[in-house]
Motif scaffolding. Structure first.
Motif, short mmCIF file in Angstrom:
data_model
loop_
_atom_site.label_atom_id
_atom_site.label_comp_id
_atom_site.label_asym_id
_atom_site.label_seq_id
_atom_site.Cartn_x
_atom_site.Cartn_y
_atom_site.Cartn_z
N ARG A 167 0.84 -1.19 0.00
CA ARG A 167 0.00 0.00 0.00
C ARG A 167 0.88 1.24 0.00
N THR A 168 0.60 2.14 -0.93
CA THR A 168 1.36 3.37 -1.02
C THR A 168 0.88 4.35 0.05
N ILE A 169 1.82 4.79 0.91
CA ILE A 169 1.42 5.74 1.95
C ILE A 169 1.89 7.16 1.63
N TRP A 170 2.75 7.28 0.62
CA TRP A 170 3.14 8.61 0.13
C TRP A 170 3.81 8.45 -1.23
N GLY A 171 3.51 9.36 -2.16
CA GLY A 171 4.19 9.40 -3.44
C GLY A 171 3.76 8.28 -4.38
N GLN A 172 4.69 7.80 -5.17
CA GLN A 172 4.39 6.80 -6.19
C GLN A 172 4.85 5.41 -5.74
N ASP A 173 4.32 4.39 -6.43
CA ASP A 173 4.62 3.01 -6.03
C ASP A 173 5.59 2.33 -6.98
N PHE A 174 6.32 3.10 -7.75
CA PHE A 174 7.25 2.52 -8.72
C PHE A 174 8.48 3.41 -8.85
N LEU A 175 9.49 2.82 -9.47
CA LEU A 175 10.72 3.54 -9.77
C LEU A 175 11.13 3.14 -11.19
N GLU A 176 11.57 4.09 -11.98
CA GLU A 176 12.06 3.77 -13.32
C GLU A 176 13.58 3.76 -13.31
N ASP A 177 14.14 2.78 -14.02
CA ASP A 177 15.59 2.68 -14.12
C ASP A 177 15.96 2.26 -15.53
N THR A 178 17.21 2.49 -15.91
CA THR A 178 17.66 2.15 -17.25
C THR A 178 18.70 1.03 -17.19
N LEU A 179 18.66 0.19 -18.23
CA LEU A 179 19.58 -0.94 -18.33
C LEU A 179 19.73 -1.29 -19.79
N CYS A 180 20.96 -1.36 -20.25
CA CYS A 180 21.25 -1.72 -21.65
C CYS A 180 20.51 -0.80 -22.63
N GLY A 181 20.40 0.47 -22.28
CA GLY A 181 19.73 1.42 -23.15
C GLY A 181 18.22 1.35 -23.12
N LEU A 182 17.65 0.57 -22.23
CA LEU A 182 16.21 0.40 -22.11
C LEU A 182 15.74 0.94 -20.76
N THR A 183 14.48 1.35 -20.71
CA THR A 183 13.90 1.87 -19.48
C THR A 183 12.91 0.86 -18.91
N PHE A 184 13.01 0.62 -17.61
CA PHE A 184 12.14 -0.36 -16.95
C PHE A 184 11.44 0.29 -15.77
N SER B 256 8.31 -2.06 -9.56
CA SER B 256 7.60 -1.95 -8.30
C SER B 256 8.47 -2.58 -7.21
N THR B 257 8.00 -2.55 -5.98
CA THR B 257 8.82 -3.12 -4.89
C THR B 257 9.16 -4.58 -5.13
N PRO B 258 8.20 -5.46 -5.48
CA PRO B 258 8.56 -6.88 -5.61
C PRO B 258 9.20 -7.27 -6.93
N SER B 259 9.36 -6.34 -7.86
CA SER B 259 9.93 -6.67 -9.17
C SER B 259 11.35 -7.20 -9.02
N PHE B 260 11.69 -8.24 -9.82
CA PHE B 260 13.07 -8.71 -9.82
C PHE B 260 13.88 -7.84 -10.78
N PHE B 261 15.00 -7.33 -10.29
CA PHE B 261 15.91 -6.52 -11.08
C PHE B 261 17.29 -6.71 -10.47
N VAL C 132 4.55 -15.16 -12.84
CA VAL C 132 3.98 -14.13 -11.97
C VAL C 132 3.20 -13.14 -12.84
N PRO C 133 1.87 -13.08 -12.68
CA PRO C 133 1.06 -12.22 -13.56
C PRO C 133 1.47 -10.75 -13.53
N GLU C 134 1.79 -10.23 -12.33
CA GLU C 134 2.16 -8.82 -12.24
C GLU C 134 3.45 -8.53 -13.01
N ALA C 135 4.39 -9.47 -12.98
CA ALA C 135 5.64 -9.29 -13.72
C ALA C 135 5.38 -9.30 -15.22
N VAL C 136 4.46 -10.15 -15.66
CA VAL C 136 4.13 -10.21 -17.09
C VAL C 136 3.53 -8.88 -17.55
N GLU C 137 2.65 -8.31 -16.73
CA GLU C 137 2.08 -7.01 -17.07
C GLU C 137 3.16 -5.93 -17.13
#
Length: 456
Positions: free
Chosen positions: A260-277, A280-285, A338-343
């Motif tokens: 549950r988000t208690i402040w701000g946004q629930d995701f972070l964007e990062d770059t890898l190999c020239g791509l942007t991803f 979320s908290t449980p995402s594997f990276f 994992v359905p959320e990862a597929v999305e």
């Protein structure tokens, strides 16, 4: 007493002069005493030491160095005040060159000894940066309010305000959480009686220095939540979101099932190999961004893509390897259970304008059926499984799809070697292998192996 005579039995607390001739998987030195392996924490290969036996088993013993007779040139003084009490690092007494050779040899030995593969690992790609490289921190919170890392082989939490592997935003958020807990007398979780509230602090940091913070709690609400938000915001200017993960289970699993988000946004964007991803908290990276680019570029080279191939990426997560492969493939298909990862993976493909990648929510067996139903047979299959490796039925399914090449990305040399042996029984042999150091100052190492089908 220092003894050199041959004895049939040995006892605890005996002291023996031993020559260290190798390493165990976790970086402990290995010596031989009357044919029995003795594991000596903190000893380096090539050293001669007087070793006190701390535990004597039937086939192996464990000891500690009481005196160095001859030290290795690879020995260095630890630059961390928490080492070796903190269990986060295992190799801070080694030079980085010694650590890399230990890891390269570990992979090569596993492939030969467990996998039966007579293949060399000619190179390990070391990191340019061995400090503050982690983009993800997971700090356990101890019963007395200590926030840091577990003592080696225990669940005692060592208070570590300045881990040399973590980012500065992670340090600042740790300090802010600790201050809030002390000011408002917020109880830490006690895993022995399942009482208390705060279990873990989870921090993810991106390339630009932004961070996402997750508090893992043994409860649905946080008292004095506004004060916590103020403390975290004030402590870390790059903070973009604060998440509460509820974990009331009696388990060693860090994250709970709800966020549950208690402040701000629930995701972070990062770059890898020239791509942007988008993560979320449980995402594997992968935790080491620069070395992950080396790892994935190596996997791409091993795939030997010409632009005419269909690639299947199993265990694709949020689509990192799939989208990297799509750059040089005709078609790239990612499969993940994992359905959320597929999305997230589908969104990442759209975000990066990659039109030749697609993702299915399926395990290996289901993915094979989907592809077969559409008349698709992959030319290349890439796998990047968790530490436990591949199940035997997954290996059977992969071989039944009969790809020309198989690229195996592994974080555990032992399970990799076990799986390579099983692939060998079905006609796939390793032709190239390299190691990549994603985790400097620890015993962990990544490996990329190319396997090709041998026609019978």
């Amino acid at each position: 007493m220092v003894t050199g005579e041959k004895k049939e039995f040995h006892k605890k607390n005996e002291i023996h002069r031993l020559k260290i001739d190798g390493y165990s998987y976790d970086g402990a030195g290995i010596a031989r005493l009357d044919g029995m392996a003795v594991f000596v924490a903190g000893a380096l290969s090539g050293e001669t030491c007087d070793v006190q036996l701390l535990k004597v088993g039937k086939s192996a013993s464990w000891g500690r160095v009481v005196r160095f007779i001859e030290q290795s040139p690879g020995r260095v003084a630890s630059d961390c005040p928490h080492y070796p009490k903190c269990g986060g690092c295992q190799t801070r007494h080694m030079s980085y060159a010694e650590e890399l050779e230990f890891k390269r040899q570990r992979v090569e030995d596993a492939l030969r000894r467990i996998g039966g593969a007579e293949i060399r690992v000619p190179v390990i790609f070391g990191a340019n940066n061995t400090e503050c490289y982690r983009n993800k921190a997971q700090f356990p919170v101890g019963r007395e309010g200590s926030i840091g890392f577990y003592r080696a082989r225990s669940h005692d939490v060592i208070d570590v305000p300045d881990c040399r592997l973590q980012s500065e935003p992670a340090h600042r958020l740790r300090a802010a959480l600790k201050g809030w807990m002390e000011e408002y007398k917020i109880p830490a979780y006690d895993e022995e009686n399942h009482k208390g509230l705060i279990r873990h602090l989870f921090v993810r940091t991106n390339r630009t220095g932004q961070s996402l913070c997750c508090i893992v709690a043994n409860g649905d609400e946080l008292p004095h939540a506004h004060a916590l938000i103020d403390a975290l915001q004030g402590g870390e200017p790059g903070l973009v979101g604060i998440i509460l993960s509820v974990n009331k289970r009696i388990t060693n699993v860090i994250l709970g099932d709800t966020f549950r988000t208690i402040w701000g946004q629930d995701f972070l964007e990062d770059t890898l190999c020239g791509l942007t991803f988008r993560l979320s908290t449980p995402s594997f990276f992968q935790v080491n961004r620069e070395q992950t680019e080396v790892l994935y570029q190596t996997a791409l080279e091993f795939a030997e893509l010409t632009g005419a191939e269909t690639v299947l990426d199993l265990y694709c997560g949020v689509g990192t390897i799939t989208l990297v492969m799509a750059k040089k493939a005709l078609r790239a298909i990612g499969a993940e259970v994992v359905p959320e990862a597929v999305e997230d993976a589908r969104d990442n493909a759209v975000r990066n304008g990659v039109h030749n990648a697609e993702f299915i929510c399926a395990d290996a067996g289901q993915a094979a059926k989907v592809l077969s139903g559409h008349g698709i047979r992959p030319d290349v299959i890439c796998v990047d499984p968790p530490r436990k490796g591949l199940a035997a039925d997954v290996i059977d399914t992969i071989c039944a799809m009969a790809p020309k090449r198989l690229v195996y990305v592994s974080c555990d040399p032992a399970t990799l070697a076990r799986d390579i042996k099983l692939f060998g029984l079905q006609g796939y042999v390793p032709t190239k292998a390299v190691a990549v150091d994603l985790f400097p100052r620890t015993h962990h190492v990544e490996t990329v192996v190319l396997m090709s089908r041998v026609e019978k």
